[in-house]
Design a protein around this motif. Structure first.
Motif, PDB file in Angstrom:
ATOM      1  N   PRO A 116       0.793  -1.237   0.000  1.00 57.83           N
ATOM      2  CA  PRO A 116       0.000   0.000   0.000  1.00 57.83           C
ATOM      3  C   PRO A 116       0.822   1.283   0.000  1.00 57.83           C
ATOM      4  CG  PRO A 116      -0.947  -1.589   1.521  1.00 57.83           C
ATOM      5  CD  PRO A 116       0.379  -2.125   1.095  1.00 57.83           C
ATOM      6  N   ARG A 117       2.121   1.187   0.256  1.00 60.04           N
ATOM      7  CA  ARG A 117       2.973   2.376   0.220  1.00 60.04           C
ATOM      8  C   ARG A 117       3.423   2.725  -1.196  1.00 60.04           C
ATOM      9  NH1 ARG A 117       7.031   0.422   5.098  1.00 60.04           N
ATOM     10  NH2 ARG A 117       5.437   0.178   6.713  1.00 60.04           N
ATOM     11  N   MET A 118       3.180   1.834  -2.136  1.00 58.78           N
ATOM     12  CA  MET A 118       3.625   2.074  -3.502  1.00 58.78           C
ATOM     13  C   MET A 118       2.807   3.189  -4.155  1.00 58.78           C
ATOM     14  SD  MET A 118       4.138  -1.890  -4.743  1.00 58.78           S
ATOM     15  CE  MET A 118       4.572  -1.402  -6.415  1.00 58.78           C
ATOM     16  N   PRO A 119       3.406   3.903  -5.121  1.00 59.72           N
ATOM     17  CA  PRO A 119       2.655   4.964  -5.795  1.00 59.72           C
ATOM     18  C   PRO A 119       1.496   4.405  -6.610  1.00 59.72           C
ATOM     19  CG  PRO A 119       4.944   4.834  -6.577  1.00 59.72           C
ATOM     20  CD  PRO A 119       4.768   3.751  -5.577  1.00 59.72           C
ATOM     21  N   ASN A 120       0.509   5.246  -6.842  1.00 61.53           N
ATOM     22  CA  ASN A 120      -0.648   4.925  -7.691  1.00 61.53           C
ATOM     23  C   ASN A 120      -1.555   3.833  -7.119  1.00 61.53           C
ATOM     24  OD1 ASN A 120       0.302   6.767  -9.662  1.00 61.53           O
ATOM     25  ND2 ASN A 120       1.644   5.188 -10.495  1.00 61.53           N
ATOM     26  N   LEU A 121      -1.438   3.562  -5.824  1.00 65.86           N
ATOM     27  CA  LEU A 121      -2.323   2.597  -5.184  1.00 65.86           C
ATOM     28  C   LEU A 121      -3.138   3.307  -4.104  1.00 65.86           C
ATOM     29  CD1 LEU A 121      -0.058  -0.573  -4.862  1.00 65.86           C
ATOM     30  CD2 LEU A 121      -1.915  -0.166  -6.487  1.00 65.86           C
ATOM     31  N   PRO A 122      -4.275   2.724  -3.705  1.00 69.43           N
ATOM     32  CA  PRO A 122      -5.127   3.394  -2.710  1.00 69.43           C
ATOM     33  C   PRO A 122      -4.377   3.674  -1.413  1.00 69.43           C
ATOM     34  CG  PRO A 122      -6.285   1.553  -3.725  1.00 69.43           C
ATOM     35  CD  PRO A 122      -4.867   1.473  -4.186  1.00 69.43           C
ATOM     36  N   LYS A 123      -4.625   4.861  -0.855  1.00 69.97           N
ATOM     37  CA  LYS A 123      -3.999   5.251   0.400  1.00 69.97           C
ATOM     38  C   LYS A 123      -5.023   5.161   1.526  1.00 69.97           C
ATOM     39  CE  LYS A 123      -0.291   6.093  -1.865  1.00 69.97           C
ATOM     40  NZ  LYS A 123       0.777   5.067  -1.847  1.00 69.97           N
ATOM     41  N   SER A 124      -4.610   4.549   2.627  1.00 69.09           N
ATOM     42  CA  SER A 124      -5.514   4.359   3.750  1.00 69.09           C
ATOM     43  C   SER A 124      -4.690   4.173   5.008  1.00 69.09           C
ATOM     44  CB  SER A 124      -6.404   3.128   3.521  1.00 69.09           C
ATOM     45  OG  SER A 124      -7.128   2.787   4.677  1.00 69.09           O
ATOM     46  N   GLU A 125      -5.281   4.473   6.162  1.00 73.45           N
ATOM     47  CA  GLU A 125      -4.622   4.197   7.432  1.00 73.45           C
ATOM     48  C   GLU A 125      -4.561   2.699   7.707  1.00 73.45           C
ATOM     49  OE1 GLU A 125      -6.603   6.328  10.498  1.00 73.45           O
ATOM     50  OE2 GLU A 125      -6.255   8.295   9.595  1.00 73.45           O
TER      51      GLU A 125
ATOM     52  N   ALA B  73     -25.769 -10.945  -1.145  1.00 72.32           N
ATOM     53  CA  ALA B  73     -25.227 -12.144  -1.791  1.00 72.32           C
ATOM     54  C   ALA B  73     -23.974 -12.662  -1.102  1.00 72.32           C
ATOM     55  CB  ALA B  73     -24.916 -11.838  -3.256  1.00 72.32           C
ATOM     56  N   ASN B  74     -23.591 -12.036   0.028  1.00 67.75           N
ATOM     57  CA  ASN B  74     -22.399 -12.428   0.787  1.00 67.75           C
ATOM     58  C   ASN B  74     -21.108 -12.287  -0.005  1.00 67.75           C
ATOM     59  OD1 ASN B  74     -23.704 -13.079   3.249  1.00 67.75           O
ATOM     60  ND2 ASN B  74     -24.346 -15.043   2.383  1.00 67.75           N
ATOM     61  N   ALA B  75     -21.106 -11.385  -0.976  1.00 66.12           N
ATOM     62  CA  ALA B  75     -19.840 -11.040  -1.618  1.00 66.12           C
ATOM     63  C   ALA B  75     -19.019 -10.160  -0.685  1.00 66.12           C
ATOM     64  CB  ALA B  75     -20.088 -10.316  -2.942  1.00 66.12           C
ATOM     65  N   LEU B  76     -19.718  -9.344   0.114  1.00 65.81           N
ATOM     66  CA  LEU B  76     -19.100  -8.564   1.183  1.00 65.81           C
ATOM     67  C   LEU B  76     -19.686  -9.044   2.504  1.00 65.81           C
ATOM     68  CD1 LEU B  76     -19.311  -4.957  -0.339  1.00 65.81           C
ATOM     69  CD2 LEU B  76     -17.408  -6.584  -0.496  1.00 65.81           C
ATOM     70  N   VAL B  77     -18.832  -9.279   3.501  1.00 62.47           N
ATOM     71  CA  VAL B  77     -19.306  -9.816   4.779  1.00 62.47           C
ATOM     72  C   VAL B  77     -18.730  -8.997   5.933  1.00 62.47           C
ATOM     73  CG1 VAL B  77     -19.622 -12.163   3.915  1.00 62.47           C
ATOM     74  CG2 VAL B  77     -17.394 -11.472   4.819  1.00 62.47           C
ATOM     75  N   PRO B  78     -19.400  -9.038   7.089  1.00 70.31           N
ATOM     76  CA  PRO B  78     -18.915  -8.278   8.248  1.00 70.31           C
ATOM     77  C   PRO B  78     -17.522  -8.712   8.687  1.00 70.31           C
ATOM     78  CG  PRO B  78     -21.183  -8.971   8.576  1.00 70.31           C
ATOM     79  CD  PRO B  78     -20.698  -9.684   7.347  1.00 70.31           C
ATOM     80  N   ALA B  79     -16.706  -7.712   9.008  1.00 71.04           N
ATOM     81  CA  ALA B  79     -15.356  -7.943   9.528  1.00 71.04           C
ATOM     82  C   ALA B  79     -15.051  -6.812  10.499  1.00 71.04           C
ATOM     83  CB  ALA B  79     -14.337  -7.980   8.391  1.00 71.04           C
ATOM     84  N   PRO B  80     -15.381  -6.996  11.772  1.00 67.13           N
ATOM     85  CA  PRO B  80     -15.265  -5.905  12.749  1.00 67.13           C
ATOM     86  C   PRO B  80     -13.873  -5.305  12.854  1.00 67.13           C
ATOM     87  CG  PRO B  80     -16.529  -7.739  13.648  1.00 67.13           C
ATOM     88  CD  PRO B  80     -15.952  -8.208  12.354  1.00 67.13           C
ATOM     89  N   ASP B  81     -12.830  -6.089  12.518  1.00 66.24           N
ATOM     90  CA  ASP B  81     -11.468  -5.572  12.638  1.00 66.24           C
ATOM     91  C   ASP B  81     -11.090  -4.623  11.504  1.00 66.24           C
ATOM     92  OD1 ASP B  81     -10.784  -7.025  14.986  1.00 66.24           O
ATOM     93  OD2 ASP B  81     -10.602  -8.834  13.766  1.00 66.24           O
ATOM     94  N   VAL B  82     -11.903  -4.556  10.463  1.00 61.24           N
ATOM     95  CA  VAL B  82     -11.601  -3.681   9.329  1.00 61.24           C
ATOM     96  C   VAL B  82     -12.312  -2.347   9.538  1.00 61.24           C
ATOM     97  CG1 VAL B  82     -11.761  -3.385   6.835  1.00 61.24           C
ATOM     98  CG2 VAL B  82     -11.345  -5.657   7.792  1.00 61.24           C
ATOM     99  N   PRO B  83     -11.584  -1.238   9.587  1.00 62.16           N
ATOM    100  CA  PRO B  83     -12.218   0.049   9.895  1.00 62.16           C
ATOM    101  C   PRO B  83     -13.042   0.584   8.734  1.00 62.16           C
ATOM    102  CG  PRO B  83      -9.900   0.363   9.398  1.00 62.16           C
ATOM    103  CD  PRO B  83     -10.139  -1.123   9.417  1.00 62.16           C
ATOM    104  N   PHE B  84     -13.740   1.668   8.994  1.00 66.68           N
ATOM    105  CA  PHE B  84     -14.571   2.408   8.059  1.00 66.68           C
ATOM    106  C   PHE B  84     -15.903   1.706   7.837  1.00 66.68           C
ATOM    107  CE2 PHE B  84     -15.474   4.169   3.647  1.00 66.68           C
ATOM    108  CZ  PHE B  84     -16.007   5.344   4.154  1.00 66.68           C
ATOM    109  N   THR B  85     -15.938   0.635   7.042  1.00 69.77           N
ATOM    110  CA  THR B  85     -17.202  -0.052   6.783  1.00 69.77           C
ATOM    111  C   THR B  85     -17.405  -1.279   7.649  1.00 69.77           C
ATOM    112  OG1 THR B  85     -16.216  -1.420   5.054  1.00 69.77           O
ATOM    113  CG2 THR B  85     -17.180   0.679   4.361  1.00 69.77           C
TER     114      THR B  85
END
Length: 402
Positions: free
Chosen positions: A49-58, A338-350
């Motif tokens: 994630p530190r590479m250029p041109n990739l999404p930046k996030s905490e 459709a369970n393509a996205l599922v709950p993950a409490p350890d992942v911030p934001f969503t």
């Protein structure tokens, strides 16, 4: 029902994406997966994630997908004592995953011959860039090179035959290759169940890229001439094309049974005049004048939003789709249903993560857990695999374990 892989011991000694992602699938269904990394640097994928041109996030989004629900062990396989530890673990393991080259496996004490001599029931799963044998067996490969470029996909999807090839998105080849490796592992486990013997299962980024492009490659194998896509303003078929709408979103149009669906298409479009236009009234004329029809449709589609057009076409039973942006997944309700996205409490934001891409009706997957820190579970893992507290302390003092 309990998870199908509960009690299965997996050592994930691969790095970057495809091999570790296959281990994530096993963990989703209950396997105890140990993520093995070198002390100090760890898996270099942590730094992506530190590479250029990739999404930046905490939050380290790359590591979340590659290592969630695993336990972390930092073990130096370049040191003889580290190899000895691995061999002790292999005696109790069910699956070993690597993406090291054949020669590197020899140097690190984890070749197929070495490990299956210790545990004949082991499923040894290896992933390479270009295959296990031949002049390119040692060649390093990534999804951008071995999967995307070598398979012809980068060339095949360019929107203009004179333009540059399309660049692969991050891990777009690795993720499906991981499913293939998972399938190979599960097939090996079934064979072990029947015979009592371990299996060596393999796949490569090259094989998966060609599989993804299989229909066109088979056409070439049958002597067909492979046409390039023409720019959309020179389309050979205006009804399998993209159109820009009033909200600056693109609509993907795919009218496969054109002879049958042309009247419904014109009805949804609200343009009965096109049905009477001699340039487009017959199938052969529509194809001969496809570029002109694209121009006509461009002027129509820009009058409404993509969502409005989607509703109008679906009301007529016609398949269309709004071209989504990656960030649209955050609010995509159907992906959650459709369970393509599922709950993950350890992942911030969503508090969501991307689930493995299949379900088994009688089984509930393991709830995703946080990806481990480097060596986070080293002591617990080694104790579980039969080492003593004194053994672990000695390994820590020598730097073999951290």
């Amino acid at each position: 029902m309990s998870n199908v892989f509960e009690g299965l011991k997996v050592i994930d000694a691969a790095n970057y994406v495809a091999g570790p992602a296959a281990a994530v699938l096993l963990a989703d269904f209950g396997a105890d997966v140990v993520k093995l990394e070198p002390p100090g640097s760890g898996d270099l994928y942590r730094n992506v994630p530190r590479m250029p041109n990739l999404p930046k996030s905490e939050h380290n989004w790359a590591w979340t997908m590659a290592a969630r629900t695993k336990r972390g062990l930092a073990l130096d396989l370049k040191h003889p004592d580290g190899q000895t530890v691995l061999h002790r673990m292999i005696a109790k393991a069910d699956v070993f995953i690597t993406n090291q080259s054949p020669k590197a496996r020899e140097r690190l004490g984890c070749s197929h011959e070495m490990l299956t001599a210790i545990n004949p029931r082991l499923i040894y799963a290896s992933l390479t860039g270009y295959g296990e044998t031949g002049p390119e067996a040692e060649r390093p490969g990534f999804d951008a090179t071995a999967y995307w470029a070598r398979s012809g996909l980068a060339d095949a999807v360019r929107p203009d035959p004179n333009g540059p090839p399309a660049m692969v998105n991050m891990a777009m080849g690795d993720q499906p290759a991981a499913v293939a490796l998972y399938a190979a592992i599960v097939t090996g486990l079934l064979q072990r169940e029947r015979t009592g013997k371990g299996q060596w299962v393999t796949t490569s980024l090259l094989a998966n890229g060609v599989w993804a492009n299989a229909v066109m490659v088979q056409a070439a194998l049958c002597g067909a001439e492979i046409p390039y896509r023409q720019p959309r303003h020179k389309a050979n078929n205006a009804l399998t094309c993209f159109y820009l709408c009033s909200d600056r979103r693109w609509l993907s149009l795919l009218i496969m049974q054109e002879q049958r669906d042309w009247p419904r298409f014109v009805q949804a479009l609200g343009q009965p005049r096109l049905a009477q236009d001699s340039r487009f009234s017959e199938l052969s004329q529509r194809h001969a004048n496809a570029a002109e029809l694209v121009t006509e449709l461009d002027a129509v589609f820009v009058q409404r939003t993509a969502a409005e057009w989607q509703r109008r076409f679906e009301a007529e039973g016609l398949a269309v789709g709004v071209v989504a942006r990656t960030e649209d997944a955050v609010s995509d309700e159907q992906m959650r249903i459709a369970n393509a996205l599922v709950p993950a409490p350890d992942v911030p934001f969503t508090g969501l993560t991307v689930d493995s891409p299949f379900q088994v009706a009688s089984m509930r997957k393991v709830a995703p857990r946080a990806a481990p820190g480097l060596g986070e579970h080293s002591d617990a893992v080694l104790l579980d695999y039969g080492l003593t507290a004194a053994d672990v302390a000695a390994l820590r003092r020598s730097g073999v374990v951290s």
